[in-house]
Design an enzyme around this catalytic site. Structure first.
Site, PDB file in Angstrom:
ATOM      1  N   MET A   1      78.677  47.059  45.598  1.00 56.71           N
ATOM      2  CA  MET A   1      77.894  48.218  46.022  1.00 56.71           C
ATOM      3  C   MET A   1      77.005  47.867  47.217  1.00 56.71           C
ATOM      4  O   MET A   1      75.852  48.286  47.273  1.00 56.71           O
ATOM      5  CB  MET A   1      77.030  48.723  44.854  1.00 56.71           C
ATOM      6  CG  MET A   1      77.850  49.190  43.677  1.00 56.71           C
ATOM      7  SD  MET A   1      76.849  49.609  42.246  1.00 56.71           S
ATOM      8  CE  MET A   1      76.530  47.996  41.553  1.00 56.71           C
TER       9      MET A   1
ATOM     10  N   ASP B   1      85.657  58.229  35.933  1.00 52.96           N
ATOM     11  CA  ASP B   1      85.155  58.540  37.264  1.00 52.96           C
ATOM     12  C   ASP B   1      86.251  58.162  38.244  1.00 52.96           C
ATOM     13  O   ASP B   1      87.369  57.845  37.831  1.00 52.96           O
ATOM     14  CB  ASP B   1      83.819  57.813  37.529  1.00 52.96           C
ATOM     15  CG  ASP B   1      83.894  56.349  37.168  1.00 52.96           C
ATOM     16  OD1 ASP B   1      84.707  55.634  37.794  1.00 52.96           O
ATOM     17  OD2 ASP B   1      83.165  55.909  36.254  1.00 52.96           O
TER      18      ASP B   1
ATOM     19  N   LYS C   1      81.290  59.775  39.030  1.00 54.13           N
ATOM     20  CA  LYS C   1      80.303  58.884  39.630  1.00 54.13           C
ATOM     21  C   LYS C   1      80.978  58.001  40.659  1.00 54.13           C
ATOM     22  O   LYS C   1      81.563  57.002  40.345  1.00 54.13           O
ATOM     23  CB  LYS C   1      79.670  58.014  38.550  1.00 54.13           C
ATOM     24  CG  LYS C   1      78.580  58.735  37.823  1.00 54.13           C
ATOM     25  CD  LYS C   1      78.009  57.908  36.723  1.00 54.13           C
ATOM     26  CE  LYS C   1      77.743  56.491  37.155  1.00 54.13           C
ATOM     27  NZ  LYS C   1      77.088  55.703  36.120  1.00 54.13           N
TER      28      LYS C   1
HETATM   29  N1  SAH Z   1      82.755  47.434  37.020  1.00 48.24           N
HETATM   30  C1  SAH Z   1      83.275  47.312  38.358  1.00 48.24           C
HETATM   31  C2  SAH Z   1      82.174  47.426  39.392  1.00 48.24           C
HETATM   32  C3  SAH Z   1      81.460  48.760  39.383  1.00 48.24           C
HETATM   33  S1  SAH Z   1      80.262  48.900  40.642  1.00 48.24           S
HETATM   34  C4  SAH Z   1      84.074  46.008  38.472  1.00 48.24           C
HETATM   35  O1  SAH Z   1      83.999  45.143  37.592  1.00 48.24           O
HETATM   36  O2  SAH Z   1      84.822  45.867  39.421  1.00 48.24           O
HETATM   37  C5  SAH Z   1      81.190  49.655  41.942  1.00 48.24           C
HETATM   38  C6  SAH Z   1      81.450  48.639  43.040  1.00 48.24           C
HETATM   39  O3  SAH Z   1      82.571  47.829  42.694  1.00 48.24           O
HETATM   40  C7  SAH Z   1      81.825  49.221  44.361  1.00 48.24           C
HETATM   41  O4  SAH Z   1      80.699  49.680  45.074  1.00 48.24           O
HETATM   42  C8  SAH Z   1      82.468  48.039  45.039  1.00 48.24           C
HETATM   43  O5  SAH Z   1      81.486  47.112  45.485  1.00 48.24           O
HETATM   44  C9  SAH Z   1      83.188  47.398  43.878  1.00 48.24           C
HETATM   45  N2  SAH Z   1      84.627  47.737  43.822  1.00 48.24           N
HETATM   46  C10 SAH Z   1      85.293  48.226  42.765  1.00 48.24           C
HETATM   47  N3  SAH Z   1      86.612  48.351  43.028  1.00 48.24           N
HETATM   48  C11 SAH Z   1      86.782  47.918  44.306  1.00 48.24           C
HETATM   49  C12 SAH Z   1      87.912  47.780  45.163  1.00 48.24           C
HETATM   50  N4  SAH Z   1      89.152  48.104  44.772  1.00 48.24           N
HETATM   51  N5  SAH Z   1      87.711  47.286  46.404  1.00 48.24           N
HETATM   52  C13 SAH Z   1      86.481  46.932  46.827  1.00 48.24           C
HETATM   53  N6  SAH Z   1      85.377  47.051  46.059  1.00 48.24           N
HETATM   54  C14 SAH Z   1      85.526  47.521  44.819  1.00 48.24           C
END
Ligand code: SAH
Length: 255
Positions: A175, A38, A60
Site C-alpha cells: 500500500m 473485494d 475495498k
Molecule cells: N493481504 C494482502 C495485502 C492486502 S493490502 C496480501 O497478503 O497480499 C493491499 C496491498 O497489497 C496493495 O496495496 C499492494 O501493495 C499489495 N498487493 C496485493 N496484490 C498485489 C499484486 N498483485 N501486485 C502488487 N501489489 C499487490
C-alpha cells in the site's frame, strides 16, 4: 456457540495469478453459500465464483471503500447467524495487512466458528515474479514488511523511520504508492543510502505486471513519470539487483 450458526472461512486468494490459489481456497469458494469479497483477488478469480452463491462486493480497493470495516464485520456476523457457509475472500494472505485478524476477533466475540485459509502473500510472491527473492544469502538474511499507507496528517508516524533506515535487511512496502515520495524521503533523511536499489511492481503475477527499477533517490520521480498505480509492491534493498540477473516471470495462464 449456537448450533444453528454457520461458519466463516477467511480465505486468502493469493496475489492474482489464478494458479496461485490454494486447493483449499478453491474447494471452499466452490462450496460457499455466501462470498464476501473485494476487488483485490483480481478478475479471473472473481469470475470463477460459483453462480449459485450469494456474492457481496464490499469493494475495498485502493482507498475506495464502499463499505466500512465495521459494516463488513456486521455482514459476516449476520450471514453466519443466518446459518450460512460464508467465505470472506481476500487478496494475498488474510492476515498480512488484510484486516483478517480484526474480522476473526469479531467472529470469536460473537461465538461464530471460523477458519483461516492462508494465501500466498503478494509481499513475497510479487517480488518473486519480478526476479527478486526477498532474502538471499549474499545480500540479506532479514526482511521486513511495512504498510506505506499512513495518513500524512497524523501527528505521529507508527513507522519507526530511524530503525527502518538502519535496518540492513530488505524492506517490502505494501500500500505504498500514494505515500512513496514521503516514505523514501523519510528513509534518506534518517540516513539510508540514496543509492539503495528500489523496485516497484504493479499488478504483480498478473498478465499486465509492470516493474520499475531505480534507487531511493530516483524512484519517486520515476514512479511519477510512469504513472505508477496501486496495487503495487515496493522493494528496497540490494536484492533488487537480482532483477537484472533472474529476470521477470509471467503467469502461464491466459486470462
Ligand atoms: N493481504 C494482502 C495485502 C492486502 S493490502 C496480501 O497478503 O497480499 C493491499 C496491498 O497489497 C496493495 O496495496 C499492494 O501493495 C499489495 N498487493 C496485493 N496484490 C498485489 C499484486 N498483485 N501486485 C502488487 N501489489 C499487490
Amino acid at each position: 456457540m449456537s448450533g444453528n450458526y454457520g461458519k466463516v472461512y477467511l480465505v486468502g486468494s493469493g496475489p492474482g495469478d489464478p494458479e496461485l490459489l490454494t486447493l483449499k481456497a478453491r474447494r471452499l469458494i466452490d462450496s460457499a453459500e455466501v462470498i464476501i469479497y473485494d476487488q483485490l483477488p483480481g478478475k479471473t478469480i472473481l469470475d470463477s465464483m460459483p453462480a449459485n452463491a450469494e456474492k457481496i462486493d464490499v469493494g475495498k480497493c485502493a482507498g475506495n471503500h464502499t463499505m466500512t470495516q465495521a459494516e463488513i464485520n456486521k455482514m459476516l456476523v449476520q450471514k453466519a447467524k443466518e446459518g450460512k457457509r460464508v467465505v470472506r475472500l481476500k487478496g494475498g494472505d488474510p492476515y498480512v495487512f488484510g484486516r483478517g485478524g480484526e474480522e476473526a476477533e469479531v467472529l470469536v466475540a460473537e461465538g461464530i466458528e471460523f477458519e483461516v485459509v492462508p494465501g500466498i502473500t503478494s509481499a513475497i510472491a510479487v517480488p518473486a515474479y519480478a526476479g527478486i527473492p526477498v532474502t538471499h544469502r549474499e545480500n540479506t538474511s532479514m526482511v521486513t514488511f511495512i504498510t506505506g499507507h499512513e495518513d500524512p496528517t497524523k501527528p505521529e508516524s507508527w513507522l519507526d523511520w530511524e530503525t527502518l533506515a538502519k535496518f540492513g535487511g530488505t524492506i517490502v512496502i505494501l500500500m505504498g504508492v500514494k505515500m512513496l515520495s514521503r516514505n523514501v524521503e523519510e528513509l534518506m533523511k534518517h540516513g539510508k543510502d540514496p543509492d539503495t536499489p528500489v523496485a516497484i511492481i504493479e499488478r504483480g503475477t498478473r498478465t499486465d505486471q509492470r516493474v520499475t527499477v531505480g534507487t531511493l533517490a530516483s524512484i519517486a520521480e520515476l514512479a511519477k513519470e510512469r504513472k505508477v498505480k496501486a496495487p503495487a509492491i515496493t522493494v528496497i534493498g540490494d536484492v533488487v539487483k537480482l532483477h537484472d540477473v533472474l529476470g521477470e516471470q509471467h503467469t502461464g495462464t491466459e486470462f
